[in-house]
Design a protein around this motif. Structure first.
Motif, PDB file in Angstrom:
ATOM      1  N   VAL A 171       0.851  -0.986  -0.210  1.00 47.33           N
ATOM      2  CA  VAL A 171      -0.374   0.097   0.205  1.00 47.33           C
ATOM      3  C   VAL A 171       1.014   1.136   0.325  1.00 47.33           C
ATOM      4  O   VAL A 171       0.605   2.197  -0.978  1.00 47.33           O
ATOM      5  N   TYR A 172       2.119   1.194   0.679  1.00 50.10           N
ATOM      6  CA  TYR A 172       2.937   2.502   1.044  1.00 50.10           C
ATOM      7  C   TYR A 172       3.954   1.758   1.154  1.00 50.10           C
ATOM      8  O   TYR A 172       4.743   0.386   1.284  1.00 50.10           O
ATOM      9  N   ALA A 173       5.063   2.721   0.127  1.00 52.93           N
ATOM     10  CA  ALA A 173       6.320   1.987   0.136  1.00 52.93           C
ATOM     11  C   ALA A 173       7.209   2.176   1.570  1.00 52.93           C
ATOM     12  O   ALA A 173       6.491   2.843   2.556  1.00 52.93           O
ATOM     13  N   ARG A 174       8.031   1.407   1.787  1.00 51.85           N
ATOM     14  CA  ARG A 174       8.574   1.217   3.873  1.00 51.85           C
ATOM     15  C   ARG A 174      10.236   1.411   2.842  1.00 51.85           C
ATOM     16  O   ARG A 174      10.694   0.663   2.189  1.00 51.85           O
ATOM     17  N   GLY A 175      11.098   2.000   3.756  1.00 51.05           N
ATOM     18  CA  GLY A 175      12.757   1.901   3.670  1.00 51.05           C
ATOM     19  C   GLY A 175      13.098   2.003   5.199  1.00 51.05           C
ATOM     20  O   GLY A 175      12.941   2.162   6.234  1.00 51.05           O
ATOM     21  N   THR A 206      12.904  -1.003  15.789  1.00 48.86           N
ATOM     22  CA  THR A 206      12.218   0.048  14.915  1.00 48.86           C
ATOM     23  C   THR A 206      12.300  -1.461  13.450  1.00 48.86           C
ATOM     24  O   THR A 206      12.626  -2.338  13.303  1.00 48.86           O
ATOM     25  N   PHE A 207      10.793  -0.758  12.530  1.00 50.62           N
ATOM     26  CA  PHE A 207      10.952  -1.526  11.265  1.00 50.62           C
ATOM     27  C   PHE A 207      11.942  -0.865  10.516  1.00 50.62           C
ATOM     28  O   PHE A 207      12.053  -1.286   9.635  1.00 50.62           O
ATOM     29  N   GLY A 208      11.568   0.743  10.575  1.00 50.54           N
ATOM     30  CA  GLY A 208      11.555   1.346   8.835  1.00 50.54           C
ATOM     31  C   GLY A 208      10.737   2.327   8.998  1.00 50.54           C
ATOM     32  O   GLY A 208       9.477   2.523  10.137  1.00 50.54           O
ATOM     33  N   PHE A 209      10.617   3.181   8.677  1.00 50.71           N
ATOM     34  CA  PHE A 209       9.953   4.401   7.561  1.00 50.71           C
ATOM     35  C   PHE A 209       8.462   3.554   6.929  1.00 50.71           C
ATOM     36  O   PHE A 209       8.977   2.784   5.860  1.00 50.71           O
ATOM     37  N   ILE A 210       7.677   3.744   6.983  1.00 55.10           N
ATOM     38  CA  ILE A 210       6.184   4.468   6.335  1.00 55.10           C
ATOM     39  C   ILE A 210       6.371   5.396   5.077  1.00 55.10           C
ATOM     40  O   ILE A 210       6.442   6.295   5.807  1.00 55.10           O
ATOM     41  N   TYR A 211       6.152   5.691   4.174  1.00 50.66           N
ATOM     42  CA  TYR A 211       6.042   6.953   3.671  1.00 50.66           C
ATOM     43  C   TYR A 211       4.591   6.866   2.767  1.00 50.66           C
ATOM     44  O   TYR A 211       4.640   6.081   2.302  1.00 50.66           O
ATOM     45  N   PRO A 212       4.246   8.193   2.795  1.00 51.29           N
ATOM     46  CA  PRO A 212       3.377   8.876   2.031  1.00 51.29           C
ATOM     47  C   PRO A 212       2.793   8.332   0.278  1.00 51.29           C
ATOM     48  O   PRO A 212       4.636   8.406  -0.011  1.00 51.29           O
ATOM     49  N   ALA A 213       2.250   7.962   0.033  1.00 47.82           N
ATOM     50  CA  ALA A 213       1.998   8.194  -1.348  1.00 47.82           C
ATOM     51  C   ALA A 213       2.669   8.714  -2.306  1.00 47.82           C
ATOM     52  O   ALA A 213       1.788  10.360  -1.363  1.00 47.82           O
ATOM     53  N   GLY A 214       3.003   9.347  -3.273  1.00 47.48           N
ATOM     54  CA  GLY A 214       3.679  10.204  -3.698  1.00 47.48           C
ATOM     55  C   GLY A 214       4.418  11.257  -2.381  1.00 47.48           C
ATOM     56  O   GLY A 214       4.642  12.602  -3.656  1.00 47.48           O
TER      57      GLY A 214
END
Length: 159
Positions: free
Chosen positions: A54-58, A140-148
């Motif tokens: 659904v969202y990019a993660r990194g 932590t797992f990491g960062f979830i980036y908002p779409a766009g």
């Protein structure tokens, strides 16, 4: 009676003097959804998995991204916080709720990457009662980036 009122006023004045505290009382999930463009449901510990597809993660911070914390014995439901500013590769400012006190909202507080690999898998976060970084390292797992979010404006930038 005057002593009680004066004491309450001084306590309130001290709270109002804190630049990082807002006065709403929220859970971290409710707060993160309200100030970011990441709209995920479930407990904070589930956000990373729920974001898949659904969202990019990194593993690199980005303003407006949600830092997703793993559940631990100290925080079994996990935690989520929104990156408000990148200071450098290992220091960011975050906005979040329910960390330094029940329901307390904090804005612009420090989170530091203390992972050996520099991948934000372990952090220390500002803890209000001690007026310093907390001594506990939080996974932590990491960062979830908002779409766009690449080149796009997020809610964080608009507020």
């Amino acid at each position: 009676m005057l002593r009680i009122v004066l004491s309450a006023f001084l306590s309130l004045s001290a709270l109002l003097a804190l630049p990082t505290a807002a006065h709403a009382r929220l859970q971290c999930v409710t707060y993160a959804r309200s100030v970011s463009d990441v709209q995920i449901s479930g407990n904070a510990r589930d956000w990373w998995g729920n974001a898949a597809g659904v969202y990019a993660r990194g593993q690199q911070p980005s303003e407006g991204a949600v830092l997703a914390f793993r559940g631990t014995q100290a925080m079994p439901y996990g935690h989520v916080a929104v990156v408000s500013k990148i200071i450098d590769a290992r220091h960011v400012l975050i906005d979040h709720a329910n960390w330094s006190g029940p329901g307390l909202v904090e804005r612009g507080v420090m989170a530091v990457d203390v992972s050996e690999a520099g991948d934000w898998s372990n952090v220390r976060v500002w803890y209000g009662p001690s007026r310093s970084l907390g001594i506990r390292q939080s996974p932590t797992f990491g960062f979830i980036y908002p779409a766009g979010s690449v080149g796009g404006a997020s809610k964080l930038a608009r507020r």
